[in-house]
Structure formats: structure tokens, C-alpha cells
Design an enzyme around this catalytic site. Structure first.
Site, PDB file in Angstrom:
ATOM      1  N   GLY A  31       0.835  -1.209   0.000  1.00  0.00           N
ATOM      2  CA  GLY A  31       0.000   0.000   0.000  1.00  0.00           C
ATOM      3  C   GLY A  31       0.868   1.256   0.000  1.00  0.00           C
ATOM      4  N   ASN A  33       1.291   3.423  -2.214  1.00  0.00           N
ATOM      5  CA  ASN A  33       0.830   4.497  -3.110  1.00  0.00           C
ATOM      6  C   ASN A  33      -0.025   5.548  -2.415  1.00  0.00           C
ATOM      7  OD1 ASN A  33      -1.162   2.191  -3.102  1.00  0.00           O
ATOM      8  ND2 ASN A  33      -2.399   3.787  -4.040  1.00  0.00           N
ATOM      9  N   GLY A  35      -1.399   7.615   1.528  1.00  0.00           N
ATOM     10  CA  GLY A  35      -1.359   7.873   2.968  1.00  0.00           C
ATOM     11  C   GLY A  35      -0.027   7.587   3.634  1.00  0.00           C
ATOM     12  N   GLY A  37       1.693   4.938   3.642  1.00  0.00           N
ATOM     13  CA  GLY A  37       2.602   4.163   2.791  1.00  0.00           C
ATOM     14  C   GLY A  37       3.577   5.061   2.042  1.00  0.00           C
ATOM     15  N   SER A 161      -3.800  -1.121  14.567  1.00  0.00           N
ATOM     16  CA  SER A 161      -4.532   0.089  14.931  1.00  0.00           C
ATOM     17  C   SER A 161      -5.035  -0.043  16.356  1.00  0.00           C
ATOM     18  CB  SER A 161      -5.737   0.255  14.010  1.00  0.00           C
ATOM     19  OG  SER A 161      -6.582   1.269  14.508  1.00  0.00           O
ATOM     20  N   TYR A 187     -13.423  -4.503  11.225  1.00  0.00           N
ATOM     21  CA  TYR A 187     -12.127  -3.805  11.165  1.00  0.00           C
ATOM     22  C   TYR A 187     -11.337  -4.117  12.446  1.00  0.00           C
ATOM     23  CZ  TYR A 187      -8.650  -0.046  10.677  1.00  0.00           C
ATOM     24  OH  TYR A 187      -7.472   0.663  10.567  1.00  0.00           O
TER      25      TYR A 187
HETATM   26  N1  LIG Z   1      -5.206   6.658   8.969  1.00  0.00           N
HETATM   27  C1  LIG Z   1      -5.387   6.294  10.222  1.00  0.00           C
HETATM   28  O1  LIG Z   1      -5.879   7.097  11.076  1.00  0.00           O
HETATM   29  C2  LIG Z   1      -5.011   4.928  10.700  1.00  0.00           C
HETATM   30  C3  LIG Z   1      -5.195   4.619  12.055  1.00  0.00           C
HETATM   31  C4  LIG Z   1      -4.862   3.351  12.498  1.00  0.00           C
HETATM   32  C5  LIG Z   1      -4.342   2.419  11.615  1.00  0.00           C
HETATM   33  N2  LIG Z   1      -4.183   2.739  10.305  1.00  0.00           N
HETATM   34  C6  LIG Z   1      -3.641   1.707   9.400  1.00  0.00           C
HETATM   35  O2  LIG Z   1      -2.611   2.271   8.639  1.00  0.00           O
HETATM   36  C7  LIG Z   1      -2.489   1.577   7.398  1.00  0.00           C
HETATM   37  C8  LIG Z   1      -2.365   2.587   6.261  1.00  0.00           C
HETATM   38  O3  LIG Z   1      -3.544   3.329   6.200  1.00  0.00           O
HETATM   39  P1  LIG Z   1      -3.657   4.796   5.558  1.00  0.00           P
HETATM   40  O4  LIG Z   1      -4.290   5.652   6.578  1.00  0.00           O
HETATM   41  O5  LIG Z   1      -2.378   5.179   4.949  1.00  0.00           O
HETATM   42  O6  LIG Z   1      -4.780   4.505   4.449  1.00  0.00           O
HETATM   43  P2  LIG Z   1      -4.792   4.680   2.853  1.00  0.00           P
HETATM   44  O7  LIG Z   1      -4.240   6.007   2.487  1.00  0.00           O
HETATM   45  O8  LIG Z   1      -6.172   4.351   2.422  1.00  0.00           O
HETATM   46  O9  LIG Z   1      -3.780   3.567   2.394  1.00  0.00           O
HETATM   47  C9  LIG Z   1      -4.141   2.211   2.436  1.00  0.00           C
HETATM   48  C10 LIG Z   1      -3.353   1.481   1.383  1.00  0.00           C
HETATM   49  O10 LIG Z   1      -3.771   0.110   1.396  1.00  0.00           O
HETATM   50  C11 LIG Z   1      -4.047  -0.260   0.058  1.00  0.00           C
HETATM   51  N3  LIG Z   1      -4.980  -1.371  -0.070  1.00  0.00           N
HETATM   52  C12 LIG Z   1      -6.294  -1.432   0.257  1.00  0.00           C
HETATM   53  N4  LIG Z   1      -6.811  -2.605  -0.121  1.00  0.00           N
HETATM   54  C13 LIG Z   1      -5.792  -3.297  -0.708  1.00  0.00           C
HETATM   55  C14 LIG Z   1      -5.695  -4.561  -1.330  1.00  0.00           C
HETATM   56  N5  LIG Z   1      -6.748  -5.371  -1.472  1.00  0.00           N
HETATM   57  N6  LIG Z   1      -4.505  -4.953  -1.824  1.00  0.00           N
HETATM   58  C15 LIG Z   1      -3.425  -4.161  -1.715  1.00  0.00           C
HETATM   59  N7  LIG Z   1      -3.452  -2.933  -1.184  1.00  0.00           N
HETATM   60  C16 LIG Z   1      -4.632  -2.519  -0.675  1.00  0.00           C
HETATM   61  C17 LIG Z   1      -4.619   1.005  -0.570  1.00  0.00           C
HETATM   62  O11 LIG Z   1      -4.611   0.881  -1.978  1.00  0.00           O
HETATM   63  P3  LIG Z   1      -5.594   1.790  -2.905  1.00  0.00           P
HETATM   64  O12 LIG Z   1      -4.978   3.162  -2.921  1.00  0.00           O
HETATM   65  O13 LIG Z   1      -5.581   1.082  -4.218  1.00  0.00           O
HETATM   66  O14 LIG Z   1      -6.933   1.776  -2.232  1.00  0.00           O
HETATM   67  C18 LIG Z   1      -3.623   2.022  -0.033  1.00  0.00           C
HETATM   68  O15 LIG Z   1      -2.446   1.968  -0.768  1.00  0.00           O
HETATM   69  C19 LIG Z   1      -3.701   0.656   7.310  1.00  0.00           C
HETATM   70  O16 LIG Z   1      -3.313  -0.650   7.633  1.00  0.00           O
HETATM   71  C20 LIG Z   1      -4.636   1.190   8.380  1.00  0.00           C
HETATM   72  O17 LIG Z   1      -5.487   0.204   8.905  1.00  0.00           O
HETATM   73  C21 LIG Z   1      -4.498   3.976   9.834  1.00  0.00           C
END
Ligand SMILES: NC(=O)c1ccc[n+]([C@@H]2O[C@H](COP(=O)([O-])OP(=O)(O)OC[C@H]3O[C@@H](n4cnc5c(N)ncnc54)[C@H](OP(=O)(O)O)[C@@H]3O)[C@@H](O)[C@H]2O)c1
Length: 315
Positions: A31, A33, A35, A37, A161, A187
Site C-alpha cells: 500500500g 501508493n 497515505g 505508505g 490500529s 475492522y
Molecule cells: N489513517 C489512520 O488514522 C489509521 C489509524 C490506524 C491504523 N491505520 C492503518 O494504517 C495503514 C495505512 O492506512 P492509511 O491511513 O495510509 O490509508 P490509505 O491512504 O487508504 O492507504 C491504504 C493502502 O492500502 C491499500 N490497499 C487497500 N486494499 C488493498 C488490497 N486489497 N490490496 C493491496 N493494497 C490494498 C490502498 O490501496 P488503494 O490506494 O488502491 O486503495 C492504499 O495503498 C492501514 O493498515 C490502516 O489500517 C491507519
């Protein structure tokens, strides 16, 4: 020794990676691409690592790689396609990765989906545990022999999380075929599974060169919220409103990626495999997330279901 107290809520990924020399190392970020990541890839590449950025869409991944190069990030970034909700894609990815790369030294299991409507992966797993846990478990199984063969310190970082507190594992019904589906319950279950996976992995890897960690990154306004705020103009408007109103409590994506980077590079964690981190410090997760009997049961059940799915793939 725990990570330096200087690392805290405010720390950014670039700050957390300072002092780490990752020249000659390979990192893989799922992931990459979006947030957190993007910021994780940026910090690792800045410290000299060759980074394999995996993305569901190669186009989206390439866009980020180009943007980071334009910002002056020097490390090599290679984009590869990976859909964690499709075990055939995971297998294809691992085969292509192992044909050209070693390790990785750092495997960052970052990708995730949050609070989506009830749906299923290609292999019939509930979408959230299917993507966040099963997909990453399968990927790890396939890359682990290559990580061990490096014969030098390597790490697996599982982005969980604090939402693990909202979930419980129902080993008889991981995929909500019998109980009522709730988007947040599923989740929470998937994020609890992330911590138990990291703990069991650390236990299984005792005495080897590979360590495992899990973490809560903080609360960050990223596209992860798409199923909560909606898409289109309304979603965009809510997202912006949340950014403004929530400013004092929200981390930036660069701050959000800091704990993943600490877990990946902090030398102080070498003797703490299995711990859970928050704000770049070791934290104790809930009782359920420390239940090693459940961790072992979940491991066994995941292996069983993956083996069954693999049979269907090859038949
Ligand atoms: N943001 C928060 O407040 C928060 C809090 C606690 C934990 N987290 C955790 O942090 C991690 C990153 O989250 P983020 O906030 O950066 O969210 P994000 O910007 O939505 O990034 C999530 C990434 O996961 C990818 N993804 C989703 N489904 C997938 C699949 N089937 N196969 C491969 N890749 C997939 C997305 O790809 P696409 O772009 O193609 O959708 C995107 O690259 C996650 O594990 C999330 O649970 C985040």
C-alpha cells in the site's frame, strides 16, 4: 532498551529514520501508493534503502515514485502490482519479487481497508480480515524463507490500529457467515489479528535473524476513511472539515508513518521482538491482543484456510 524518549507523537518518519543507514538494504512496503505508505517509502528511500513499493494500481504507484523522485528522494523505488484481496495476485507477486530481489530486509505490512460494507475477497474471505490479515499472512509466508536466507537482521512490521480494542476474534466465524456483520467490528477483528499475528510470528522466529513488530500509527486523515465519509464531493467536503476541526488531534501522514519507521529501524528494539508500539514507544495492547493461546489458534486457522484456498487455486 526501549526507543529513545525523544521519539513521540510529533515525530515524523524522516526524523525517525535519522541515523539509520539503509544502503544495500531492500524494503518492501504494501500500500505504498497512499497515505502512510507514501511517507514510509519516502523515509526508507531517503535513508538509502532500495524500496519496492507495492500498489493495487501500478499507475498510482508510479505516480508516487515520480513525485518522490521530483522531491529529490535519491533511493531507488521500484513499483510492483499486488492485490492482497486476491491470493493468486499475492502468489504472482511473490514469484516475480523472488525472481529479481533478495529478502526483503524490511517488510512493512502497511496496506489496509477500513469499515467497508460487507464484502468478500476473491477467495471468499471477509474483506477486512481477508486483506489486512490473510493477504499479509500469505505474503509473509512466501517471503520469509528469503528473509531468513539473508543471514542478517531483518524485520517485519505489521501496521495495526488502536481499533483492535473494538474487535474480538471469533475463530469459528472469522468471515461473518453466521454472526451479524458490523463494519467496525470486522475492522477491529482484523487489526486485533494483525497484533496476534506479529506476536506469534516473533515467537516462531525466536533465535533467527528476523524480528516482528506491530503498531498503532495514530489518527491521520487519509483516504482510508473513504467508506466512512463517502466518496465524491460530499466525501471530499467531510474529509476537509475533519482536517480543520480535528487539527489539534490529527497527525500528518508523515507523523503517522513515524512509528512504522521506528519499528523498522530502531536498534533499541532488536531485543524486543513481538512488541506493539504507539507514538514510537512500546505500549501494552489490550488483554485480547496479548492472548498467546488465541494467537496460536488464529495462526493455525489462518494456515488451514490458506491451504484450502490454495488447493482451490491449483485445482
Ligand atoms: N489513517 C489512520 O488514522 C489509521 C489509524 C490506524 C491504523 N491505520 C492503518 O494504517 C495503514 C495505512 O492506512 P492509511 O491511513 O495510509 O490509508 P490509505 O491512504 O487508504 O492507504 C491504504 C493502502 O492500502 C491499500 N490497499 C487497500 N486494499 C488493498 C488490497 N486489497 N490490496 C493491496 N493494497 C490494498 C490502498 O490501496 P488503494 O490506494 O488502491 O486503495 C492504499 O495503498 C492501514 O493498515 C490502516 O489500517 C491507519
Amino acid at each position: 532498551m526501549a526507543p529513545s524518549k525523544k521519539l513521540n507523537w510529533h515525530t515524523t518518519a524522516l526524523h525517525a529514520v535519522q541515523g539509520a543507514n539503509l544502503a544495500g538494504k531492500t524494503s518492501l512496503v504494501t500500500g505504498g501508493n497512499s497515505g502512510l505508505g507514501v511517507e514510509t517509502v519516502k523515509a526508507l528511500a531517503t535513508a538509502g534503502s532500495r524500496v519496492v513499493l507495492t500498489s493495487r494500481s501500478v499507475e498510482a504507484g508510479n505516480k508516487v515514485a515520480e513525485q518522490l523522485r521530483a522531491e529529490g528522494v535519491k533511493g531507488q523505488i521500484k513499483v510492483m502490482q499486488l492485490d492482497l484481496a486476491d491470493l493468486a495476485s499475492v502468489k504472482k507477486f511473490s514469484k516475480a519479487y523472488l525472481a529479481e530481489e533478495r529478502g526483503p530486509d524490511l517488510l512493512i505490512l502497511n496496506a489496509g481497508v477500513m469499515a467497508c460494507p460487507q464484502s468478500y475477497t476473491k477467495d471468499g474471505f471477509e474483506m477486512q480480515i481477508g486483506t489486512n490479515h490473510f493477504g499479509h499472512f500469505a505474503l509473509t509466508q512466501q517471503l520469509l524463507p528469503s528473509m531468513k536466507a539473508l543471514r542478517r537482521p531483518a524485520r517485519i512490521v505489521v501496521v495495526s490500529s488502536r481499533a483492535h480494542e473494538m474487535g474480538s476474534i471469533d475463530i469459528q466465524d472469522l468471515h461473518y457467515r453466521h454472526r451479524r456483520y458490523t463494519a467496525w467490528g470486522a475492522y477491529g477483528q482484523s487489526k486485533l489479528a494483525n497484533i496476534l499475528f506479529a506476536k506469534q510470528l516473533a515467537k516462531n522466529l525466536e533465535g533467527t535473524n528476523v524480528k516482528a513488530f506491530s503498531l498503532h500509527p495514530g489518527v491521520i486523515n487519509t483516504p482510508l476513511t473513504r467508506h466512512v465519509y463517502g466518496t465524491g464531493f460530499a466525501g471530499w467536503a467531510v474529509q476537509n472539515l475533519v482536517s480543520i476541526v480535528g487539527y489539534p488531534w490529527l497527525k500528518s501522514p508523515a507523523q503517522g508513518a513515524a512509528t512504522s519507521i521506528t519499528a523498522a529501524v530502531s536498534p533499541d528494539l532488536e531485543s524486543h521482538s513481538g512488541v506493539y508500539l504507539h507514538d514510537s514507544q512500546i505500549k501494552v495492547p489490550t488483554k485480547a491482543a496479548q492472548d498467546m493461546d488465541m494467537a496460536a489458534e488464529l495462526w493455525k486457522e489462518t494456515e488451514r484456510e490458506l491451504a484450502e484456498a490454495e488447493k482451490k487455486l491449483t485445482s
